[in-house]
Design an enzyme around this catalytic site. Structure first.
Site, PDB file in Angstrom:
ATOM      1  N   HIS A 151       0.814  -1.206   0.000  1.00 17.51           N
ATOM      2  CA  HIS A 151       0.000   0.000   0.000  1.00 17.51           C
ATOM      3  C   HIS A 151       0.852   1.263   0.000  1.00 17.51           C
ATOM      4  CE1 HIS A 151      -3.704   2.292   0.795  1.00 17.51           C
ATOM      5  NE2 HIS A 151      -2.944   3.046   1.568  1.00 17.51           N
ATOM      6  N   HIS A 160     -10.199   2.783   0.435  1.00 18.00           N
ATOM      7  CA  HIS A 160     -10.256   2.268   1.803  1.00 18.00           C
ATOM      8  C   HIS A 160     -11.059   0.976   1.768  1.00 18.00           C
ATOM      9  CE1 HIS A 160      -9.373   4.079   5.981  1.00 18.00           C
ATOM     10  NE2 HIS A 160      -8.288   4.092   5.256  1.00 18.00           N
TER      11      HIS A 160
END
Length: 758
Positions: free
Chosen positions: A45, A91
């Site tokens: 990420h 998210h």
């Protein structure tokens, strides 16, 4: 006999070769804290270690680009002394575990990405993807995510003006929650996340630090879920706590940070999102080529007995890191106290340290006290910029030719076109009615139309007549069949949406949602999608100024369909009147603008369409993309609508692009919004009803002769379809529905699927 415990580096998500690389960087064995720092910063990420090699192929520059990829947000010059910052993030994994807080903190994080550039956040958009609503868990996820976005966005005071809502079984265990934010600033207020000036102070602003979010990057966004039931199957021993948001703290933080920038108190500023304090300190130090000492005992905590690795990697929300000069500290402290925002000196900018060859290296040191024991000492650049770069194996799916050969385009049409059209009409109004889309009173075109349109106005901005338009688009159905062409067509669809509100496209941001990068088929999809985006952006003259890559969107070994989301920012030079929208009128003529047939050998392809997918047909070929023809058409439509926005007389009364659901859905949506029917006599075939290739626009005019002449003079194809009026929608002898049927179906579909009270 018990098995040996898992080595610490593997428990943190680091591989054996990555541990060797860390040893090589440090020239010694890392301690536990240092391993934790590398684990979060070298996670998928944070580091994009599987995608950076491909992202380099995207075009990123243009004369109006002020800040491109690599900063917290991309920034363009919009004219009149105003810059616009834009960013999109995901998210996904946190929202699968805890939908309300996962979505809410997604909004909070994207707001900070924008105001850390010096921009006041003006608008949020939210592309959302879930499984089919026949499943109770999906309904729970939808309601939780929508509540989280509205609860945070409405409270912090930023309007949510659009997005997408997609339902498909491939997202059943792995929903996607993407969030886009754009904001505006006077060009002279632009600030970057750079630490400079030896002796300057690193000041932590905002909330105290807790255990929420620890591991959110290294675990959630960098690994797939193990079982078929998605979030419920994550190993409890490795399950991180999802971040918890406080929108009122965020609002105070926004105002304090913007005032700090207005007064010139800040040398550099960075938000704390993924990987928390270690990310903000190492990235600002690396960009400035300096070192930074951080006192772990100075950081305000909300929980007792937190360990240094927890403090440094916590993703607690509503925090910023500002670099200031020592002489400005009293003024900074006073200003923050006025806004009731905590401000704490947690570090110092220090001289780089010579390495064994005498080269200066900026070190990040974590200390116990400013002059106390060094708990961790690592090169800041090795954390921020030197994660491993993987060129993972890529393999075209073995069954792709067979999937493409199963093409619904060649099928004899069966069933009722009336029922097919009604089945495609879903109004997302229930979702966007949960959001306040009119905050700031700048929203000219809000949710539910082709693109959002806002006045470019706000506190501290120069006076301007300009407007900005925003759209988010995706088409996983196309991209599953052909990720390269599907992504190119998605970029085109977004440009078409902006044209409908009179905007000229200026910049692209992207959120690339894909499955497990360790699967060669997924890496092939990602590489192909990036090439398709690059080709479309180069063909249309669009820079990509930022984005996000979300990988490991899988559960039980099943990857989601490739889902690149395109966010597009456009500018309207003069916005003193609203665009016409979908509201045609009795007696108007309805025309089709743009190439009527798709490029290639299939005039009306049905592969990857919503019509085919609803019938269980997921195969086929997608249409080719003709950038030159498309660009000419989109530019013509944008000019026509921009003239209306500028207040000039026009015979155009309505416009809507042809996209999901095809020509039939576009006509049906316009009927549903206006309550006025149409008699469309011009139809080539059943395929033309539901084919979805971009570059076609349904427009209404009260002077067909003049409009057609202008289109043809611009080199744009145009066909007169029929007339507006009456209480029925008739299309080519195949569709015949009452306006009442269309309105009821469109309004009721989503509410009934969610089992809500209307």
């Amino acid at each position: 006999m018990s098995s040996a415990p898992e080595p610490l580096h593997r428990a943190l998500g680091l591989t054996d070769p990555e541990l060797e690389a860390i040893r090589s960087v440090l020239g010694r064995e890392p301690n536990h804290l240092e391993l934790a720092l590398y684990a979060v910063m070298w996670s998928e990420h944070c580091s994009y270690k599987s995608s950076r090699i491909h992202l380099r192929r995207l075009p990123t520059t243009a004369p109006h680009v002020l800040v491109g990829p690599g900063e917290n947000a991309g920034v363009i010059d919009a004219g009149d002394g105003i810059a616009v910052a834009i960013r999109i993030e995901s998210h996904n994994h946190p929202s699968a575990i805890e939908p309300y807080q996962g979505a809410a903190t997604g909004v909070g994080g994207i707001l900070r990405d924008v105001f850390t550039m010096g921009a006041r956040p003006l608008v949020v958009m939210d592309p959302l993807f879930f499984g089919e609503l026949t499943d109770a868990r999906q309904r729970w996820l939808v309601e939780g995510v929508v509540s989280g976005i509205s609860g945070y966005g409405n409270s912090v005071g930023v309007p949510t003006v659009g997005g997408e809502l997609t339902f498909d079984d491939c997202y059943a265990s792995n929903p996607l929650v993407n969030v886009l934010c754009a904001g505006a600033l006077p060009t002279e207020r632009l600030v970057l996340g750079v630490a400079s000036g030896v002796g300057n102070l690193a000041v932590l602003l905002g909330s105290s630090t807790g255990r929420d979010g620890i591991g959110g990057v290294s675990v959630l966004a960098s690994a797939g879920f193990e079982g078929s039931d998605g979030a419920t199957s994550l190993d409890d021993a490795k399950r991180p706590s999802v971040q918890v948001g406080d929108p009122y703290e965020e609002k105070r933080l926004i105002e304090a940070c913007l005032e700090l920038l207005d007064h010139g108190y800040v040398v550099g500023i960075q938000d704390l999102g993924g990987a928390g304090i270690v990310c903000a300190t190492s990235e600002t130090a690396a960009r400035g080529g300096v070192g930074m000492d951080v006192d772990v005992t100075a950081i305000p905590l909300r929980e007792p007995a937190m360990q240094p690795y927890e403090i440094m990697t916590s993703e607690s929300q509503e925090r910023m890191l500002a670099i200031i000069t020592p002489e400005n500290w009293p003024a900074v402290a006073a200003l923050c106290a006025k806004w009731e925002v905590r401000a704490t000196i947690v570090g110092h900018v220090v001289e780089p340290t010579p390495d064994k060859d005498g080269n200066p290296v900026g070190m990040l040191r974590v200390r116990h006290g400013f002059d106390g024991e060094i708990l961790a000492e690592v090169p800041a650049k090795s954390l921020a910029d030197e994660a491993p770069l993987y060129d993972r194996p890529r393999q075209r799916p073995a069954n792709l030719d067979a999937v493409r050969a199963d093409d619904p385009t060649d099928d004899e049409p069966v069933g009722s076109p009336n029922e097919d059209l009604l089945g495609l009409l879903v109004d997302p109004a229930w979702v966007y009615r949960q959001y306040d889309s009119q905050l700031f009173l700048n929203t000219v075109v809000g949710p539910g139309r082709d693109a959002a349109l806002l006045r470019l106005a706000g506190p501290g901005l120069p006076i301007s007549e300009r407007g900005i338009a925003l759209s988010t688009d995706s088409n996983p159905r196309w991209c599953a069949l052909d990720p390269r062409t599907g992504t190119a067509l998605t970029v085109a669809e977004s440009v078409a949406n902006l044209a409908c509100v009179g905007a000229t496209a200026k910049a692209v941001v992207n959120c690339l949602n894909f499955g497990n990068p360790e699967h060669p088929e997924v890496m092939w999809q990602l590489s192909e999608a990036i090439d398709g985006m690059a080709e479309a952006c180069k063909g249309l003259g669009l820079p990509v100024i930022g984005g996000n890559v979300s990988l490991y969107n899988e559960s039980g070994g099943n990857d989601i369909d490739p889902t690149p989301v395109v966010g597009l920012l456009g500018v309207v030079d003069s916005l003193i009147a609203p665009p016409p929208g979908w509201a045609w009128r009795e007696g108007d003529t309805v025309v089709l603008v743009g190439a009527r047939r798709a490029a290639g050998d299939q005039p009306f392809p049905l592969g990857g369409t919503r019509w085919a997918t609803r019938r269980g047909r997921r195969g086929g070929r997608v249409p080719a993309f003709d950038a030159a023809t498309f660009a000419t058409t989109a530019a013509f439509v944008a000019r026509e609508i921009a003239a209306i926005c500028a207040g000039r007389p026009s015979d155009v009364t309505a416009v809507h692009d042809v996209s999901g659901g095809g020509l039939a859905a576009a006509l049906g949506e316009m009927v549903a919004v206006t309550g006025v029917g149409a008699d469309v006599t011009e139809l080539e075939s059943h395929g033309e009803l539901f084919s979805e290739f971009p570059g076609r626009f349904v427009m209404a005019t009260n002077d067909a002769g003049s409009f057609v002449d202008r289109a043809r003079a611009s080199g744009v194809a145009v066909v007169t379809l029929g007339t507006i009026g009456g209480a029925r929608l008739r299309i080519g002898g195949q569709v015949d529905l009452s306006v009442q049927q269309i309105v009821h179906r469109r309004e009721a579909a989503l509410v009934e699927a969610l089992a809500l009270d209307a």
